[in-house]
Write a protein that holds these residues in place. Structure first.
Motif, short mmCIF file in Angstrom:
data_model
loop_
_atom_site.label_atom_id
_atom_site.label_comp_id
_atom_site.label_asym_id
_atom_site.label_seq_id
_atom_site.Cartn_x
_atom_site.Cartn_y
_atom_site.Cartn_z
N ILE A 113 0.84 -1.21 0.00
CA ILE A 113 0.00 0.00 0.00
C ILE A 113 0.87 1.25 0.00
CG2 ILE A 113 -1.71 1.31 1.32
CD1 ILE A 113 -2.78 -1.38 2.36
N GLY A 114 1.91 1.27 0.84
CA GLY A 114 2.78 2.44 0.90
C GLY A 114 3.54 2.67 -0.39
N LEU A 115 3.99 1.58 -1.03
CA LEU A 115 4.70 1.70 -2.30
C LEU A 115 3.80 2.31 -3.38
CD1 LEU A 115 7.08 1.10 -4.22
CD2 LEU A 115 6.18 -1.22 -4.45
N THR A 116 2.59 1.80 -3.48
CA THR A 116 1.65 2.31 -4.48
C THR A 116 1.32 3.77 -4.24
OG1 THR A 116 0.69 0.09 -4.69
CG2 THR A 116 -0.59 1.94 -5.55
N ALA A 215 13.59 9.32 -12.88
CA ALA A 215 13.11 9.18 -11.50
C ALA A 215 13.59 7.89 -10.84
CB ALA A 215 11.58 9.22 -11.47
N LEU A 216 14.08 6.92 -11.61
CA LEU A 216 14.44 5.63 -11.04
C LEU A 216 15.52 5.70 -9.96
CD1 LEU A 216 14.27 3.10 -14.03
CD2 LEU A 216 12.86 3.15 -11.97
N PRO A 217 16.60 6.48 -10.14
CA PRO A 217 17.61 6.52 -9.07
C PRO A 217 17.04 6.98 -7.73
CG PRO A 217 18.53 7.41 -11.09
CD PRO A 217 17.06 7.22 -11.34
N GLY A 218 16.25 8.04 -7.73
CA GLY A 218 15.64 8.50 -6.50
C GLY A 218 14.61 7.51 -5.96
N PHE A 219 13.87 6.88 -6.87
CA PHE A 219 12.88 5.89 -6.44
C PHE A 219 13.54 4.75 -5.68
CE2 PHE A 219 11.08 1.72 -7.60
CZ PHE A 219 9.90 1.78 -6.87
N PHE A 220 14.67 4.26 -6.16
CA PHE A 220 15.31 3.14 -5.49
C PHE A 220 15.87 3.54 -4.12
CE2 PHE A 220 15.42 1.02 -9.68
CZ PHE A 220 14.94 -0.22 -9.28
N VAL A 221 16.33 4.78 -4.00
CA VAL A 221 16.76 5.25 -2.67
C VAL A 221 15.57 5.25 -1.70
CG1 VAL A 221 17.67 7.21 -1.38
CG2 VAL A 221 18.65 6.63 -3.60
N GLY A 222 14.44 5.77 -2.15
CA GLY A 222 13.25 5.76 -1.31
C GLY A 222 12.75 4.36 -1.03
N LEU A 223 12.91 3.46 -2.00
CA LEU A 223 12.47 2.09 -1.81
C LEU A 223 13.28 1.41 -0.72
CD1 LEU A 223 10.51 -0.07 -2.93
CD2 LEU A 223 12.33 -0.76 -4.50
N ARG A 224 14.58 1.63 -0.71
CA ARG A 224 15.42 1.04 0.33
C ARG A 224 15.04 1.56 1.71
NH1 ARG A 224 21.40 2.06 -0.82
NH2 ARG A 224 21.54 0.90 1.16
N LEU A 225 14.79 2.87 1.80
CA LEU A 225 14.37 3.45 3.08
C LEU A 225 13.00 2.92 3.49
CD1 LEU A 225 15.52 7.15 2.52
CD2 LEU A 225 16.61 5.42 3.95
N GLY A 226 12.12 2.74 2.51
CA GLY A 226 10.80 2.22 2.83
C GLY A 226 10.82 0.79 3.31
N VAL A 227 11.65 -0.04 2.70
CA VAL A 227 11.78 -1.44 3.13
C VAL A 227 12.26 -1.50 4.57
CG1 VAL A 227 13.11 -3.54 2.78
CG2 VAL A 227 12.08 -2.40 0.83
N THR A 228 13.30 -0.72 4.87
CA THR A 228 13.82 -0.71 6.24
C THR A 228 12.79 -0.16 7.22
OG1 THR A 228 16.04 -0.34 5.35
CG2 THR A 228 15.72 0.08 7.69
N GLY A 229 12.08 0.90 6.80
CA GLY A 229 11.07 1.49 7.67
C GLY A 229 9.93 0.56 7.99
N SER A 230 9.57 -0.32 7.05
CA SER A 230 8.48 -1.26 7.32
C SER A 230 8.84 -2.20 8.47
CB SER A 230 8.16 -2.06 6.06
OG SER A 230 9.26 -2.88 5.69
N VAL A 275 18.39 -8.83 4.09
CA VAL A 275 18.05 -9.54 2.86
C VAL A 275 17.20 -8.66 1.95
CG1 VAL A 275 16.73 -11.49 1.93
CG2 VAL A 275 18.28 -11.85 3.86
N SER A 276 16.21 -7.98 2.52
CA SER A 276 15.35 -7.13 1.69
C SER A 276 16.13 -5.96 1.11
CB SER A 276 14.16 -6.62 2.51
OG SER A 276 14.61 -5.94 3.67
N ASP A 277 17.02 -5.36 1.89
CA ASP A 277 17.82 -4.26 1.37
C ASP A 277 18.78 -4.74 0.28
OD1 ASP A 277 18.80 -1.35 1.77
OD2 ASP A 277 20.64 -2.52 1.92
N SER A 278 19.37 -5.90 0.49
CA SER A 278 20.28 -6.44 -0.53
C SER A 278 19.52 -6.78 -1.81
CB SER A 278 20.98 -7.70 0.01
OG SER A 278 21.76 -7.39 1.15
#
Length: 296
Positions: A113-116, A215-230, A275-278
Motif C-alpha cells: 500500500i505504501g509503495l503504491t 526518476a528511477l535513481p531516486g525511487f530506489f533510494v526511497g524504496l530502500r528506506l521504505g523497506v527498512t522502515g516497514s 536480505v530485503s535491502d540487498s
C-alpha cells in the motif's frame, strides 16, 4: 677535412633532433599513463565479494569472543550459541514459523500500500503544478508528524485489530518513497522536456522515455528506506494488542525475562532487513546498469 667535419656535425645534430623528437611523444605517453594511474587511485576500487557481510561477521565474532571469555553477562546478553539453540527450540515447537509468517504478511500488506501510494502521489505532484500544490505540502506536513504518534488516533479510527498496523506501516513506507521520487522528478533537466516537445512525444511516451529513467535513481533510494522502515515500524506495532508476530514474541519474552528469545526476534528482524535491502540493491544494479558510478 673541414667538409667532412661539417658533414659529421650536421649528421650528429640531425640524429640528436630526431632522437629528441622521437622521445617527446613517448615521454608524453608515459606522463599521461602516470596521470591516469594517479587518477585511478582516487576511485574506491573494485567492490569486494559479499562485502556487506563483513561488518555483521565481525560483530558476531566479537560477540562470540566476549561471551567465550566471560566478558558478557549471560542473563543480559546470552552467547550466540545459546540464541541459536533457543531459535531451534522455538522453530521445532512451531512458534517461530507462525510468528514469522504473521510478521511477513503484515509487512507485505503495508509495504504494498505504501509503495503504491508513494509512487502515485510522487507522479501526480512531480508532473503537475496543481498536483504539487495539493500534495507536496500535505506530505511534508505528514512527514513532520511522528508516525508512531499517530497510533492512538488510528486505533480510534480503525480499531485495535490488524487494520491500524497495516495503515501505520503504509505511512512509514510511502513518505520516503514519495520524497525521493519527487526529488528525482524535480531534478530532471528541463532541456529533456524541451527536446521531448520538439520531437512531438506524447504524454505517455514522455513519461516512459524521460520521466521514468530520470526518476528511477531516486525511487530506489526511497524504496530502500521504505523497506527498512516497514521492519522498524513492525517491531513496535506488534507489541500493541497483538496475539502473534515477532514483536509479540519479544514482548512476551520481556515479561518473563527471556533475553535469549528477545535476541532471536531481533536477529530475525535484522536478517529480514539485510536480505530485503540487498534484494533492492541487486534489482537497482540490474535496472540502472547504464549508470557509471563509484559503486559500479
Amino acid at each position: 677535412m673541414s667538409a667532412v667535419t661539417t658533414t659529421t656535425t650536421t649528421t650528429a645534430s640531425t640524429a640528436t633532433s630526431t632522437s629528441a623528437a622521437g622521445t617527446a611523444p613517448e615521454k608524453d605517453r608515459v606522463e599521461s599513463h602516470g596521470a591516469r594511474r594517479r587518477r585511478r587511485g582516487l576511485s574506491p576500487g573494485r567492490s569486494l565479494p559479499a562485502s556487506r557481510l563483513v561488518g555483521p561477521a565481525v560483530l558476531l565474532a566479537l560477540w562470540a569472543g566476549a561471551s567465550a571469555a566471560g566478558r558478557l553477562d549471560p542473563g543480559a546478553i546470552p552467547a550466540p550459541w545459546t540464541v541459536l539453540r533457543t531459535a531451534g527450540h522455538l522453530w521445532t515447537a512451531g512458534t517461530l514459523p507462525t510468528d514469522i509468517l504473521t510478521s511477513l504478511e503484515r509487512a507485505a500488506y503495508g509495504f504494498a500500500i505504501g509503495l503504491t501510494a508513494g509512487v502515485v502521489l510522487a507522479l501526480a505532484s512531480g508532473l503537475s503544478r496543481i498536483g504539487e500544490a495539493l500534495i507536496d505540502g500535505t506530505v511534508n506536513l505528514n512527514r513532520a508528524i511522528p508516525t508512531l504518534g499517530l497510533i492512538p488516533l488510528f486505533i480510534l479510527w480503525l480499531g485495535i485489530g490488524e487494520s491500524f498496523k497495516i495503515a501505520i506501516i503504509a505511512i512509514v513506507v510511502y513518505i520516503p518513497i514519495y520524497l525521493n521520487t519527487h526529488a528525482a522528478l524535480s531534478g530532471i533537466d528541463s532541456r529533456f522536456v524541451e527536446l521531448a516537445e520538439v520531437q512531438g512525444l506524447s504524454r505517455w511516451a514522455f513519461i516512459r522515455q524521460i520521466v521514468v529513467p530520470g526518476a528511477l535513481p531516486g525511487f530506489f533510494v526511497g524504496l530502500r528506506l521504505g523497506v527498512t522502515g516497514s521492519w522498524l515500524g513492525l517491531v513496535v506495532l506488534e507489541q500493541i494488542n497483538a496475539t502473534s508476530g515477532l514483536g509479540y514474541m519479544m514482548f512476551q519474552a520481556q515479561n518473563y525475562g527471556q533475553s535469549d528469545v528477545i535476541l532471536v526476534g531481533l536477529l530475525v528482524y535484522g536478517v529480514f532487513g539485510l536480505v530485503s535491502d540487498s534484494t533492492v540493491r541487486l534489482i537497482e544494479r540490474r535496472v540502472l546498469s547504464w549508470r557509471r558510478t563509484l559503486s559500479s
